[in-house]
Design an enzyme around this catalytic site. Structure first.
Site, PDB file in Angstrom:
ATOM      1  N   ARG A 107       0.792  -1.219   0.000  1.00  0.00           N
ATOM      2  CA  ARG A 107       0.000   0.000   0.000  1.00  0.00           C
ATOM      3  C   ARG A 107       0.831   1.280   0.000  1.00  0.00           C
ATOM      4  O   ARG A 107       0.281   2.376  -0.087  1.00  0.00           O
ATOM      5  CB  ARG A 107      -0.978  -0.010   1.170  1.00  0.00           C
ATOM      6  CG  ARG A 107      -0.359   0.002   2.537  1.00  0.00           C
ATOM      7  CD  ARG A 107      -1.331  -0.447   3.623  1.00  0.00           C
ATOM      8  NE  ARG A 107      -2.601   0.243   3.637  1.00  0.00           N
ATOM      9  CZ  ARG A 107      -3.604  -0.092   4.464  1.00  0.00           C
ATOM     10  NH1 ARG A 107      -3.467  -1.098   5.309  1.00  0.00           N
ATOM     11  NH2 ARG A 107      -4.737   0.577   4.432  1.00  0.00           N
ATOM     12  N   LYS A 230     -12.968  -3.063  24.244  1.00  0.00           N
ATOM     13  CA  LYS A 230     -13.199  -4.442  23.810  1.00  0.00           C
ATOM     14  C   LYS A 230     -12.307  -5.386  24.606  1.00  0.00           C
ATOM     15  O   LYS A 230     -11.087  -5.211  24.636  1.00  0.00           O
ATOM     16  CB  LYS A 230     -12.923  -4.560  22.311  1.00  0.00           C
ATOM     17  CG  LYS A 230     -13.905  -3.786  21.442  1.00  0.00           C
ATOM     18  CD  LYS A 230     -13.424  -3.638  20.016  1.00  0.00           C
ATOM     19  CE  LYS A 230     -12.367  -2.566  19.892  1.00  0.00           C
ATOM     20  NZ  LYS A 230     -12.000  -2.268  18.490  1.00  0.00           N
ATOM     21  N   GLY A 232     -12.182  -8.859  24.263  1.00  0.00           N
ATOM     22  CA  GLY A 232     -12.190 -10.164  23.626  1.00  0.00           C
ATOM     23  C   GLY A 232     -13.472 -10.928  23.879  1.00  0.00           C
ATOM     24  O   GLY A 232     -14.573 -10.371  23.850  1.00  0.00           O
ATOM     25  N   ASP A 264     -14.056  -4.635  13.791  1.00  0.00           N
ATOM     26  CA  ASP A 264     -14.883  -3.810  12.907  1.00  0.00           C
ATOM     27  C   ASP A 264     -16.351  -4.203  13.040  1.00  0.00           C
ATOM     28  O   ASP A 264     -17.245  -3.353  12.974  1.00  0.00           O
ATOM     29  CB  ASP A 264     -14.426  -3.960  11.458  1.00  0.00           C
ATOM     30  CG  ASP A 264     -12.991  -3.513  11.250  1.00  0.00           C
ATOM     31  OD1 ASP A 264     -12.561  -2.574  11.946  1.00  0.00           O
ATOM     32  OD2 ASP A 264     -12.305  -4.105  10.408  1.00  0.00           O
TER      33      ASP A 264
END
Length: 318
Positions: A107, A230, A232, A264
Site C-alpha cells: 500500500r 473491547k 475479547g 470492525d
C-alpha cells in the site's frame, strides 16, 4: 442523503485458504474486499442503514473490483476519486484460528496515500448522523493524515454529527511506535466515542485494565463522552463521562474460522445501535454479537449479518 459516513483505504485482499499456514507456504488464495473502514460500511449497509464511503482508488483491476463490491453492498461512492497516477492497495493475509494473522501489505505510494483533501469540501453533511474514524487511514501517509485532520475540522463544524474512533493500530504503517502512539491519542481526543481494545490500551497508554483505559481516554479530551473497551470473548467494558460504567458480556463461539473483522464488526453493532436509538449497553451487546459472527466466517466482512440473521442469532444466543 446518507446517515453514516467514513473515510479509509479499501484494499484488495488475497486471503490464504488453509488455516494456520504461513504465507510463505500458502498456495491457495481467495480475493475479498477489505479494509477496516470499508468493513464497517458493509456491516452498516447490510443492517439497512445508508452509508457513504470516502477514498481514492487507482484506475486498475483492483480499483474496479472494489468499486463493484461497494456498489453490490449498497455503499455510496459519491466521494470516491479515481486516478491513473497511482495504484490501488492490496494485501496478503494468513488465515488463523487464534491470535493475529500474518499480513503483508502492498500500500505504500497507493492512490489513497495521495488522497486530495479538496474532495472533502464536496461532502454534504445534511442527514449525516455519525462518522466513523479509524487510526489506519492517517497512518498510510502524511498526506492522508493531513486530510484526516481536515475532515475532523469539517465534522466539528456540524455539531449534531457524532463520531466514533477505533485506534486500529497498524505499527508496520507508522515510522515509529512513538509517532503512532502520539498521533493516535491526539486524534482520539477529537472523537465522541472511542473503541479501543485491551491490547491497544497496553500499547497506547500502558495498561490492559479496561477501566484505566477508559479513564485515560475520558480525560484525554473534552469531546470524548464515552469509551467502550473491547475485552475479547469476555465482552466489552463501558464508561461514560459522568462516571457510570458497566460490563456487557460476550457471545460464545464454538469454532473460530478467521479472527480478522471482529473489531470492525463490533463497531458495526455500536454504530447501528446508536443510529437506531438503542442504549449504549444494548449497542455494545449488538457489537459483541456481530463480532462473534465475524470470527465464524472467512474474509474480513463475510460474517456480518443482515437484519433477519442478526435478530435470529441474538434470539437464539440469548
Amino acid at each position: 442523503m446518507s446517515e453514516f459516513l467514513t473515510i479509509g483505504e479499501p484494499i484488495g485482499l488475497f486471503a490464504s485458504q488453509d488455516a494456520d499456514q504461513s504465507l510463505v507456504d500458502a498456495t491457495h488464495f481467495e480475493k475479498f474486499l477489505a479494509g477496516a473502514e470499508v468493513n464497517v460500511s458493509v456491516g452498516v449497509s447490510r443492517l439497512g442503514h445508508s452509508a457513504e464511503y470516502v477514498t481514492r482508488l487507482g484506475s486498475d483491476p483492483l480499483g474496479g473490483f472494489i468499486s463493484k463490491q461497494l456498489e453490490m453492498n449498497h455503499i455510496g461512492t459519491h466521494y470516491i476519486d479515481t486516478t491513473d497516477e497511482y495504484w490501488t492497495a492490496f494485501q496478503m493475509k494468513q488465515r488463523v484460528t487464534k491470535g493475529d494473522p500474518g499480513i503483508f501489505y502492498y500500500r505504500r505510494n497507493s492512490a489513497a496515500a495521495h488522497f486530495q483533501k479538496s474532495i472533502l469540501d464536496n461532502i454534504d453533511f445534511d442527514g449525516i448522523k455519525l462518522v466513523h474514524l479509524s487510526g489506519i487511514f492517517p497512518a498510510i501517509s502524511d498526506t492522508a493524515l493531513d486530510a484526516f485532520k481536515y475532515l475532523i475540522g469539517l465534522i466539528q463544524s456540524h455539531p449534531t454529527v457524532r463520531t466514533t474512533f477505533d485506534p486500529n493500530l497498524r505499527p508496520q504503517l507508522w515510522a515509529s511506535k512513538e509517532k503512532m502512539v502520539t498521533t493516535i491519542n491526539a486524534l482520539a481526543a477529537e472523537a465522541n466515542i472511542i473503541l479501543p481494545g485491551v491490547n491497544e490500551g497496553e500499547i497506547l497508554m500502558g495498561s490492559r485494565d479496561p477501566e484505566k483505559i477508559a479513564d485515560f481516554y475520558l480525560n484525554n479530551g473534552d469531546r470524548t463522552d464515552t469509551v467502550i473497551v473491547k475485552v475479547g470473548s469476555k465482552g466489552a467494558f463501558i464508561k461514560t463521562k459522568d462516571g457510570k460504567s458497566s460490563m456487557v458480556t460476550g457471545y460464545h463461539v464454538n469454532k473460530v474460522v478467521d479472527t480478522v473483522g471482529a473489531g470492525d464488526g463490533f463497531a458495526v453493532g455500536v454504530i447501528t445501535g446508536l443510529l437506531e436509538g438503542l442504549s449504549i449497553e444494548d449497542a455494545a451487546k449488538r457489537g459483541n454479537a456481530i463480532g462473534s459472527l465475524a470470527v465464524q466466517a472467512p474474509g474480513d466482512n463475510d460474517g456480518y449479518p443482515t437484519r433477519e440473521e442478526l435478530d435470529a442469532y441474538q434470539n437464539e444466543q440469548d
